[in-house]
Design a protein around this motif. Structure first.
Motif, PDB file in Angstrom:
ATOM      1  N   GLN A 159      -4.128   7.221   6.937  1.00 38.61           N
ATOM      2  CA  GLN A 159      -4.193   6.689   8.300  1.00 38.61           C
ATOM      3  C   GLN A 159      -4.115   7.812   9.328  1.00 38.61           C
ATOM      4  O   GLN A 159      -4.861   7.839  10.309  1.00 38.61           O
ATOM      5  CB  GLN A 159      -3.013   5.739   8.549  1.00 38.61           C
ATOM      6  N   THR A 202       2.203   8.305  -4.022  1.00 38.33           N
ATOM      7  CA  THR A 202       2.170   7.633  -2.729  1.00 38.33           C
ATOM      8  C   THR A 202       1.561   8.575  -1.707  1.00 38.33           C
ATOM      9  O   THR A 202       1.554   9.790  -1.916  1.00 38.33           O
ATOM     10  CB  THR A 202       3.599   7.244  -2.298  1.00 38.33           C
ATOM     11  N   ASP A 203       1.039   8.009  -0.641  1.00 36.98           N
ATOM     12  CA  ASP A 203       0.688   8.910   0.457  1.00 36.98           C
ATOM     13  C   ASP A 203       1.477   8.520   1.710  1.00 36.98           C
ATOM     14  O   ASP A 203       1.105   8.852   2.824  1.00 36.98           O
ATOM     15  CB  ASP A 203      -0.811   8.971   0.698  1.00 36.98           C
ATOM     16  N   ASN A 204       2.581   7.836   1.461  1.00 30.31           N
ATOM     17  CA  ASN A 204       3.464   7.454   2.557  1.00 30.31           C
ATOM     18  C   ASN A 204       4.510   8.546   2.742  1.00 30.31           C
ATOM     19  O   ASN A 204       5.254   8.883   1.819  1.00 30.31           O
ATOM     20  CB  ASN A 204       4.128   6.127   2.171  1.00 30.31           C
ATOM     21  N   SER A 258       1.470   6.457  12.468  1.00 37.76           N
ATOM     22  CA  SER A 258       1.453   5.998  11.086  1.00 37.76           C
ATOM     23  C   SER A 258       2.170   7.017  10.212  1.00 37.76           C
ATOM     24  O   SER A 258       2.267   8.194  10.561  1.00 37.76           O
ATOM     25  CB  SER A 258       0.021   5.825  10.596  1.00 37.76           C
ATOM     26  N   ASN A 299       0.809  -1.223   0.000  1.00 39.57           N
ATOM     27  CA  ASN A 299       0.000   0.000   0.000  1.00 39.57           C
ATOM     28  C   ASN A 299       0.843   1.274   0.000  1.00 39.57           C
ATOM     29  O   ASN A 299       0.341   2.348   0.305  1.00 39.57           O
ATOM     30  CB  ASN A 299      -0.963   0.055   1.192  1.00 39.57           C
ATOM     31  N   MET A 300       2.115   1.109  -0.286  1.00 39.09           N
ATOM     32  CA  MET A 300       2.920   2.320  -0.343  1.00 39.09           C
ATOM     33  C   MET A 300       2.635   3.077  -1.623  1.00 39.09           C
ATOM     34  O   MET A 300       2.631   4.292  -1.649  1.00 39.09           O
ATOM     35  CB  MET A 300       4.403   1.962  -0.274  1.00 39.09           C
ATOM     36  N   GLU A 326       1.287   6.997   6.937  1.00 36.85           N
ATOM     37  CA  GLU A 326       0.446   7.128   5.745  1.00 36.85           C
ATOM     38  C   GLU A 326      -0.614   8.184   5.984  1.00 36.85           C
ATOM     39  O   GLU A 326      -1.293   8.183   7.011  1.00 36.85           O
ATOM     40  CB  GLU A 326      -0.184   5.784   5.401  1.00 36.85           C
TER      41      GLU A 326
END
Lengths: 516, 502
Positions: free
Chosen positions: B200, B135-137, B195, B78-79, B197
Motif C-alpha cells: 500500500q 507478512t508485509d505489514n 498505511s 491480509n496481514m 502495509e
C-alpha cells in the motif's frame, strides 16, 4: 569404458587418491606408482586412439550439470591439449617413482594424485566453469605440497602462490560470466561451452575488456612480467616434486588458456594487444635471463630460466599465425620436459648435499659423470641447441613472430643468446674445474630411481629434437583450425591482415552469432 | 489521500497461521510437559523440538504446493502474506533450525540445555522469524522481529559464561536501539502514506510520485539502520564479533544464518520498490554500504587471532555480499540471494559446528582463547579427519570450486554482471580473493604448522556425539556435493522468486 576415456583420465586418479587413504603408509609409494602408471597407460591410449587428421575436438563427452544456467560437464581434446595431458600424467608417474624418502609420504602421494586429476581436468575441459573449477582446484594440492614439504619460507611462498593466482582467476571468472551474459544476450540461452562461445562475434570494445579480464588470470599463472614475483618464491621453497610439476605442467595452464580462450574468442583484441604483449614477453625473456645470471642458487637459475622461456612461448602464441602458435605449443611440451628435468637434476644434488648454492660445487663432472652428462644434455636443450627438443619450438615461435615484426624477433633472438650465457656459466661453475669442496669428493652418482626418471626425459628430449613430426603434426592441424577461426571471426581490417587466411577451406562451417 | 484498506471476512484464511503456530504450540507443549514431569533428559527436548520443526517444515511444503498452484496466499486481514519469498525464507529458517537443534546433544554437559525453557524459547524464536518474513505489514514485522530477538538474547545469556552475559546485554542494547529506529522509521512511513502495509505504501508513493521525498528518505535512513543492525551491515555491525565470541559456537553459527535471512527478506520487501522507483540517493547509499560491508569486514577479519571472531567478521562480509542482491534487484539477483544463503547455511553451520565440538571447558596453559588459531596448529597430525573437514568448510567459504559456496558466488556475480553492475562484480570478486587469505590462514595453521600448544588430542572432538557427527557429516556432504542439487534448487528458487514479483 574407453568411450569415456577422458572422464577416466580425470577421475581415476581422484578415486584412487580417496582409496589411497586406506593404504598403509609403507605401501603408499608403491600404490602411487601403480596408479600413476595406469593413468599414464590411459593417456598413451588416448594418443593411440587420437585421429591426427581431425582438427576439431575428439573424445567429447557431455553431461548437463546445471542446465538452468548453461553449465555442462563438457570435455574433449584436440592436438593442442593431447600432448600436455600425456606430459602431465608422465610427470606424475616419474615424479612419484623418483620420490626420495620424505615425511608423511602417504599424504604427498594422495595429494599428487589429486593434483593429477586437476591437471587432466584443466586441459580436457571445454566448458568454462568446468575449466575454472579444475584451474582453481589445482591450487589446493600445490599449496599443500609447497606449504608442507617446502623449505624454511614455505608458508609465505605457498600463500603467495595461492593468493596471486586466486586473485587473478577471480577477475577471469568475472570475464567468463560477462562472456556468458553476452552469449545470453545474443542467443537467449545461457551457455558456458567454449565451443559455443567461439561462434560469438563480439564488438571490438567488448573484446578489449574481456581480453584484459582473461589476461590477468592467465598472465599471473604463466607468469608474465610483472606478475612473476610469486614464482621464484614458489620454486625456491617447493620440494623437488613440487617444482617439477609446477614448471612442467601447471605453468602451461596459462599459455594453454591463451590459445584456448583469448585467441579464438577475441581475435581483434589479440591483434590489438599483440605488440604490447610481445614487448612484455621480450622484457620477460631478457630481464629474467639477466636475473638468472645473478643468482647464486642453482634452483633459482633454473626457475628464472624457466620464466624466461615462458616468454618465448608467449611470443610464439601472439605471432597469431600457424607457425608461431604451433611452435609455442611444441615449446610448451619442450619446456615441460626440459625444465622438469632440470628441476629433477637440481633436486638430485640437493638430496645429496642439502644445499643448492653454486659456490658449494665445482668439478662435479669428475665425481658424478652420469649426472653431469644428463645435466649437460638438458642444459643444452634448454638453451636451444639444434637437434634437441626446445630448438624446434623456439625456432618456430620466432619464425612465426618474424612475420609480424622483424625487430622484435631479432631482440628475442638476442635474448636467447643471453640465456645461453648464464646457463653455460653456471654449468661451468658447478661441473668443471677441480673439485674444490671436500664434501663433494665422494658424492654417489645417479641411483636407479633417478635414472628411471631422467633417462626417459633425455630420450624424449633428443627424439623430439631430431624427429618432431609425430607430435608436431597433430598440433599443427588443430592450430590451423584455430587460426582459421580467428581469421573468419576478425572484424577489423588490421586483424584480417595480421591473422593470415589459410588456403584450405574449413572442414566445418561454423554458424556464428553476433552481439549487437 | 488515505487509500482504503480492503478487508474481506471470507478471506480470513486462518490456515495461513499454521506454520507459525506449530512451533508456538510446540513451545507451550514443552513448558506444560515440564510442569508435570521435571528434570527430563535434554535429548527428549531436542527430539520433541525436532519433531515440531519437522511438522512445521511439512506444513511449509504443503503451502509451497498451494503457492505453485494458485499463487500468493493472503490471510488474516491480509496481514499474512505467504508468497514465494516468505516460503523460501521459512524453508531456510526452519531447515537451519533443524540442523541446529541436534547440536545441543553434546557429549559434555552444558548448562543451558538442561532447561526446557531453552527449547521453548528456541521454538518461540523460530515462530517469530517466521512471522517476520510472512507478512508485509510493518507492525507484524516488528512484532515478529522483537519476539524472535528477545528470545535470542535470552538464549545467548543462557550459555552462562561472563562473556555470554556481556554478549547478551550488548546485543540487547543494540537491538533495543534498532527497534527504536525501526519504530520511528515505520511511523514516518505511516504518517506519509496512511498505511502500514508495504505494498500500500508503495502504491501511495507511486501515485503521488514521491512528493515527500525528504521525509521518505528520513524513514529510509531509520529503517536501513535498524535492519542494518539485524543483518550486521557496516557501520551497524559493531555488536556482531563480540556477540559471536560470547555466544556458544553453535549459537553463533545459527545467528549468522537465520536472523539474517529474515532481515534480508524484510529489506527486500521494503527497499525493492524504493530502488525500482529510481530514488538515486538510495542506490548510492546501498552501493556504498554493500562495498564497505564486504571490504571493511574482510580487512578486519584478516587481523583476527581467534577463529570464531574471524568467522564473525567473515559472516559480516558474506552479508554484505548478499546485500548486493537487493541493490541489483533483478529476479536473478534475488534468486541468487536465496541460493547463496541455502549454500551458506550448510557451510557456515558446518564450520561453526567444528568449533563447537572442540569447545573446551578449561583452557590449556598458554592458550589465549577457546578458538585461537594456535589451538588448531598442526591439527592434521593430531586429528587428520577433523582437519580435513574443517579445511573443506574453509575452502568452501573462500569460494573454491566445486564446493557449495562457489556456486552461490558464481550466480550472484553473474547476476551483477547481467544487470550491468560490472564494477560491483569486480569488487565482489576481489573481495573473495581477500577473504581467501584468512580462510587459508586456518588451513595453513592446520596443515603446515607444528602443534604449538600442548593440548590433549581429545580436545578437538571433545563434544562430538553421534548427533553432532551426523550434523557435520550432513553439512560436509552438502558442501561437497552441492553441484548435484543445484539445478533443481535454482529452478525452484527462481520460480518462487519470480512468481512473487521480485
Amino acid at each position: 569404458m574407453l568411450d569415456h576415456i577422458l572422464s577416466l583420465l580425470i577421475f581415476f586418479p581422484a578415486i584412487a587418491a580417496m582409496m589411497g587413504f586406506v593404504v598403509h603408509k609403507d605401501s603408499a609409494k608403491a600404490y602411487g606408482i601403480a596408479v600413476s602408471f595406469i593413468e599414464f597407460i590411459f593417456s598413451l591410449y588416448l594418443w593411440y586412439a587420437f585421429d591426427s587428421n581431425v582438427s576439431g575436438m575428439q573424445f567429447m563427452e557431455s553431461l548437463p550439470l546445471i542446465p538452468a544456467f548453461g553449465i555442462n560437464y563438457l570435455v574433449g581434446i584436440d592436438g593442442i591439449s593431447l600432448f600436455i595431458i600425456i606430459m602431465a600424467s608422465f610427470f606424475t608417474m616419474i615424479g612419484i617413482a623418483s620420490l626420495a624418502e620424505v615425511k608423511k609420504m602417504k599424504n604427498l602421494i594422495i595429494t599428487l594424485l589429486f593434483l593429477q586429476m586437476t591437471m587432466a581436468g584443466v586441459f580436457a575441459a571445454l566448458d568454462a566453469i568446468v575449466f575454472y573449477t579444475f584451474w582453481e582446484l589445482s591450487l589446493v594440492p600445490m599449496l599443500y605440497i609447497i606449504g608442507a614439504w617446502g623449505g624454511p619460507l614455505r608458508i609465505y611462498a605457498s600463500i603467495k602462490f595461492f593468493l596471486y593466482t586466486f586473485a587473478g582467476s577471480l577477475v577471469m571468472l568475472v570475464g567468463m560470466l560477462f562472456m556468458a551474459f553476452l552469449y545470453n544476450q545474443a542467443t537467449g540461452v545461457w551457455s558456458f561451452s567454449i565451443l559455443e562461445w567461439y561462434r560469438l562475434i563480439l564488438p571490438e570494445n567488448y573484446q578489449l575488456w574481456l581480453f584484459a579480464a582473461f589476461f590477468i588470470g592467465f598472465a599471473i599463472k604463466v607468469p608474465m612480467f610483472p606478475f612473476h614475483t610469486w614464482l621464484p618464491y614458489a620454486h625456491g621453497q617447493a620440494p623437488t616434486i613440487g617444482s617439477v610439476i609446477l614448471a612442467a605442467v601447471l605453468l602451461k595452464m596459462g599459455t594453454y588458456a591463451f590459445i584456448r580462450f583469448s585467441l579464438p574468442m577475441f581475435p581483434d583484441a589479440s591483434v590489438f594487444f599483440m605488440f604490447p604483449i610481445a614487448i612484455i614477453a621480450i622484457i620477460m625473456i631478457i630481464y629474467t635471463a639477466m636475473v638468472a645470471y645473478a643468482q647464486e642458487d642453482m634452483k633459482q637459475v633454473v626457475a628464472y630460466s624457466s620464466v624466461s622461456h615462458m616468454g618465448i612461448i608467449i611470443l610464439g602464441t601472439f605471432a597469431l599465425n600457424v607457425e608461431g602458435i604451433t611452435g609455442s605449443v611444441f615449446l610448451m611440451i619442450g619446456h615441460g620436459i626440459v625444465s622438469g628435468a632440470l628441476f629433477f637434476l637440481v633436486g638430485v644434488i640437493y638430496d645429496r648435499r642439502h644445499t643448492k648454492m653454486m659456490s658449494e660445487f665445482g668439478g662435479l663432472a669428475s665425481v658424478m659423470p652420469r649426472y653431469a652428462t644428463i645435466f649437460g644434455i638438458m642444459m643444452m636443450a634448454s638453451v636451444g641447441l639444434p637437434l634437441l627438443i626446445n630448438f624446434v619450438g623456439e625456432f618456430l615461435s620466432l619464425l612465426g613472430f618474424y612475420n609480424q615484426s622483424h625487430i622484435l624477433t631479432l631482440l628475442a633472438g638476442m635474448a636467447i643468446i643471453v640465456g645461453a650465457i648464464y646457463m653455460l656459466s653456471s654449468f661451468k661453475k658447478a661441473f668443471f674445474g677441480e673439485v674444490t669442496n671436500e664434501k663433494n669428493r665422494n658424492l654417489p652418482d645417479l641411483n636407479s630411481k633417478e635414472i628411471f626418471a631422467l633417462v626417459p626425459l633425455t630420450i624424449i628430449a633428443v627424439w623430439l629434437g631430431v624427429y618432431p613430426k609425430p607430435v608436431l603434426e597433430p598440433i599443427n592441424n588443430s592450430v590451423k583450425s584455430v587460426v582459421m577461426l580467428m581469421h573468419e571471426k576478425a572484424i577489423t581490417p588490421e586483424a584480417k591482415m595480421r591473422i593470415p587466411a589459410l588456403e584450405e577451406k574449413t572442414l566445418m562451417q561454423i554458424p556464428q552469432a553476433e552481439v549487437k | 489521500m488515505l487509500s482504503n484498506v480492503n478487508i474481506s471476512l471470507e478471506s480470513l484464511n486462518i490456515s495461513t497461521l499454521v506454520p507459525m503456530l506449530i512451533p508456538i504450540i510446540g513451545a507451550l507443549f514443552i513448558l506444560v510437559l515440564d510442569l508435570f514431569k521435571k528434570d527430563q533428559n535434554k535429548s527428549m527436548y531436542v527430539m520433541l523440538s525436532l519433531l515440531f520443526m519437522m511438522l512445521d517444515f511439512g506444513s511449509l511444503i504443503d503451502f509451497s504446493l498451494r503457492f505453485s498452484a494458485n499463487g500468493t496466499i493472503l490471510g488474516y486481514f491480509n496481514m499474512m502474506l505467504i508468497d514465494g519469498l516468505a516460503l523460501l525464507a521459512q524453508f531456510v529458517i526452519v531447515g537451519a533450525s533443524m540442523l541446529f537443534i541436534p547440536l545441543a546433544l553434546t557429549s559434555k554437559r552444558f548448562h543451558e540445555f538442561s532447561y526446557p525453557e531453552f527449547f521453548a524459547l528456541f521454538l518461540f524464536m523460530v515462530s517469530g522469524f517466521q512471522f517476520m518474513v510472512a507478512t508485509d505489514n510493518l507492525i507484524l514485522i516488528f512484532i515478529g522481529l522483537e519476539a524472535a530477538s528477545l528470545a535470542l538474547y535470552t538464549l545467548i545469556a543462557l550459555h552462562n559464561r561472563s562473556k555470554s552475559f556481556e554478549a547478551a546485554v550488548k546485543y540487547f542494547t543494540m537491538g533495543a536501539l534498532a527497534a527504536g529506529f525501526y519504530a520511528f522509521g515505520s511511523m514516518v512511513l505511516y504518517a506519509l502514506s496512511g498505511s502500514v502495509e508495504i505494498h500500500q505504501i508503495a502504491a501511495v508513493f507511486n501515485a503521488d510520485e514521491f512528493v515527500n521525498l525528504p521525509y521518505i528518505l528520513v524513514a529510509v535512513v531509520f529503517l536501513l539502520a535498524s535492519l542494518g543492525f539485524k543483518v550486521s551491515l557496516v557501520p551497524f555491525h559493531t555488536w556482531a564479533p563480540d556477540v559471536y565470541e560470547g555466544a556458544s559456537a553453535s549459537m553463533a553459527g545459527y545467528m549468522s544464518i537465520v536472523p539474517k535471512i529474515a532481515g534480508f527478506v524484510v529489506i527486500m520487501r521494503l527497499f525493492e520498490f524504493l530502488i525500482q522507483s529510481g530514488v538515486v540517493w538510495l542506490n548510492v547509499v546501498l552501493y556504498a554500504i554493500v562495498v564497505i560491508t564486504m571490504t571493511a569486514a574482510n580487512i578486519w577479519a584478516l587481523v583476527q587471532s581467534d577463529v570464531k571472531r574471524m568467522l564473525a567478521y567473515s559472516s559480516i562480509s558474506h552479508a554484505g555480499f548478499v546485500m548486493a542482491a537487493v541493490l541489483i534487484g533483478t529476479t536473478q539477483a534475488n534468486s541468487a540471494l536465496f541460493l547463496y544463503w541455502v549454500l551458506f547455511t550448510f557451510t557456515n553451520l558446518g564450520a561453526f559446528s567444528m568449533l563447537w565440538i572442540s569447545r573446551q571447558k578449561n583452557l590449556a596453559p598458554g592458550q589465549s582463547s577457546d578458538h585461537s588459531y594456535s589451538k588448531f596448529a598442526g591439527l592434521i597430525k593430531i586429528a587428520p579427519f577433523s582437519a580435513t573437514i574443517m579445511a573443506l568448510f574453509m575452502l568452501s567459504l573462500a569460494g573454491i570450486p566445486p564446493f557449495a559456496l562457489f556456486w552461490g558466488k558464481l550466480y550472484m556475480i553473474s547476476s551483477a554482471v547481467a544487470a550491468g553492475y560490472v564494477v560491483l562484480a569486480l569488487i565482489m570478486a576481489l573481495n573473495s580473493a581477500i577473504a581467501g587469505y584468512y580462510y587459508l590462514k586456518l588451513v595453513v595453521y592446520m596443515f603446515m604448522k607444528e602443534p604449538e600448544i600442548d593440548i590433549d588430542s581429545k580436545v578437538y572432538t571433545m563434544n562430538a556425539s553421534v548427533a553432532l557427527r551426523t550434523i557435520i557429516g550432513f553439512a560436509a556432504i552438502g558442501t561437497v556435493f552441492a553441484i548435484v542439487a543445484l539445478n533443481p534448487l535454482i529452478e525452484f528458487i527462481t520460480a518462487f522468486v519470480y512468481n512473487s514479483g521480485y
